[in-house]
Design a protein around this motif. Structure first.
Motif, PDB file in Angstrom:
ATOM      1  N   ALA A 202       0.984  -1.197   0.064  1.00 40.71           N
ATOM      2  CA  ALA A 202      -0.112   0.009  -0.021  1.00 40.71           C
ATOM      3  C   ALA A 202       0.952   1.268  -0.052  1.00 40.71           C
ATOM      4  O   ALA A 202       0.752   2.150  -0.700  1.00 40.71           O
ATOM      5  N   ALA A 203       1.956   1.224   0.722  1.00 43.59           N
ATOM      6  CA  ALA A 203       2.810   2.486   0.853  1.00 43.59           C
ATOM      7  C   ALA A 203       3.703   2.542  -0.723  1.00 43.59           C
ATOM      8  O   ALA A 203       3.678   3.685  -1.055  1.00 43.59           O
ATOM      9  N   ARG A 204       3.941   1.631  -1.077  1.00 40.48           N
ATOM     10  CA  ARG A 204       4.610   1.442  -2.451  1.00 40.48           C
ATOM     11  C   ARG A 204       3.579   2.306  -3.374  1.00 40.48           C
ATOM     12  O   ARG A 204       3.978   2.824  -4.173  1.00 40.48           O
ATOM     13  N   MET A 205       2.339   1.767  -3.350  1.00 41.73           N
ATOM     14  CA  MET A 205       1.465   2.299  -4.457  1.00 41.73           C
ATOM     15  C   MET A 205       1.324   3.809  -4.197  1.00 41.73           C
ATOM     16  O   MET A 205       1.297   4.523  -5.118  1.00 41.73           O
ATOM     17  N   VAL A 206       1.313   4.279  -3.134  1.00 38.21           N
ATOM     18  CA  VAL A 206       1.355   5.733  -2.710  1.00 38.21           C
ATOM     19  C   VAL A 206       2.540   6.488  -3.359  1.00 38.21           C
ATOM     20  O   VAL A 206       2.481   7.449  -3.970  1.00 38.21           O
ATOM     21  N   LEU A 207       3.823   6.027  -3.100  1.00 36.75           N
ATOM     22  CA  LEU A 207       4.868   6.598  -3.573  1.00 36.75           C
ATOM     23  C   LEU A 207       4.829   6.444  -5.050  1.00 36.75           C
ATOM     24  O   LEU A 207       5.496   7.291  -5.646  1.00 36.75           O
ATOM     25  N   GLU A 208       4.444   5.420  -5.768  1.00 37.63           N
ATOM     26  CA  GLU A 208       4.578   5.314  -7.278  1.00 37.63           C
ATOM     27  C   GLU A 208       3.568   6.335  -7.715  1.00 37.63           C
ATOM     28  O   GLU A 208       3.735   6.777  -8.844  1.00 37.63           O
ATOM     29  N   GLU A 209       2.368   6.430  -7.187  1.00 39.15           N
ATOM     30  CA  GLU A 209       1.077   7.214  -7.807  1.00 39.15           C
ATOM     31  C   GLU A 209       1.333   8.725  -7.077  1.00 39.15           C
ATOM     32  O   GLU A 209       0.862   9.495  -8.185  1.00 39.15           O
ATOM     33  N   GLU A 210       2.158   9.196  -6.430  1.00 37.14           N
ATOM     34  CA  GLU A 210       2.470  10.390  -6.091  1.00 37.14           C
ATOM     35  C   GLU A 210       2.783  11.181  -7.254  1.00 37.14           C
ATOM     36  O   GLU A 210       2.587  12.331  -7.151  1.00 37.14           O
ATOM     37  N   LYS A 211       3.693  10.717  -7.921  1.00 34.07           N
ATOM     38  CA  LYS A 211       4.177  11.546  -9.092  1.00 34.07           C
ATOM     39  C   LYS A 211       2.989  12.254 -10.075  1.00 34.07           C
ATOM     40  O   LYS A 211       3.085  13.097 -10.803  1.00 34.07           O
ATOM     41  N   ASN A 212       1.825  11.430  -9.944  1.00 28.80           N
ATOM     42  CA  ASN A 212       0.660  11.867 -10.996  1.00 28.80           C
ATOM     43  C   ASN A 212      -0.188  12.670 -10.093  1.00 28.80           C
ATOM     44  O   ASN A 212      -1.307  12.831 -10.622  1.00 28.80           O
ATOM     45  N   HIS A 213       0.234  13.256  -9.058  1.00 30.12           N
ATOM     46  CA  HIS A 213      -0.700  14.120  -8.140  1.00 30.12           C
ATOM     47  C   HIS A 213      -0.059  15.236  -7.709  1.00 30.12           C
ATOM     48  O   HIS A 213       1.241  15.166  -7.673  1.00 30.12           O
ATOM     49  N   PRO A 214      -0.847  16.195  -7.404  1.00 27.91           N
ATOM     50  CA  PRO A 214      -0.167  17.564  -7.111  1.00 27.91           C
ATOM     51  C   PRO A 214       0.482  17.364  -5.418  1.00 27.91           C
ATOM     52  O   PRO A 214       1.323  17.994  -5.189  1.00 27.91           O
ATOM     53  N   SER A 215       0.053  16.356  -4.710  1.00 28.02           N
ATOM     54  CA  SER A 215       0.701  16.010  -3.496  1.00 28.02           C
ATOM     55  C   SER A 215       0.529  14.708  -3.026  1.00 28.02           C
ATOM     56  O   SER A 215      -0.333  13.951  -3.616  1.00 28.02           O
ATOM     57  N   ARG A 216       1.298  14.224  -2.112  1.00 24.78           N
ATOM     58  CA  ARG A 216       1.110  12.910  -1.469  1.00 24.78           C
ATOM     59  C   ARG A 216      -0.110  12.676  -1.114  1.00 24.78           C
ATOM     60  O   ARG A 216      -0.781  11.716  -1.262  1.00 24.78           O
TER      61      ARG A 216
END
Length: 58
Positions: free
Chosen positions: A16-30
């Motif tokens: 789940a944490a890796r999903m956030v870190l991977e997806e973060e680049k596609n969003h304005p914020s974490r």
């Protein structure tokens, strides 16, 4: 209704944490990435945010 919190295996929390870190680049914020992923995994956004911080620390 039980007031017990859910217990998740370490592998689930790490993924789940890796999903956030991977997806973060596609969003304005974490937080934006957390808010998108948490409902999909049926977990509270604050919990996912905490798991992500812990994952980064190693």
């Amino acid at each position: 209704m039980s007031n017990k919190s859910k217990r998740f295996p370490p592998e689930f929390r790490d993924r789940a944490a890796r999903m956030v870190l991977e997806e973060e680049k596609n969003h304005p914020s974490r937080w934006s990435a957390v808010m998108m992923i948490a409902p999909k995994l049926d977990i509270h956004p604050d919990t996912l945010s905490k798991w992500t911080r812990l994952h980064e620390r190693g």
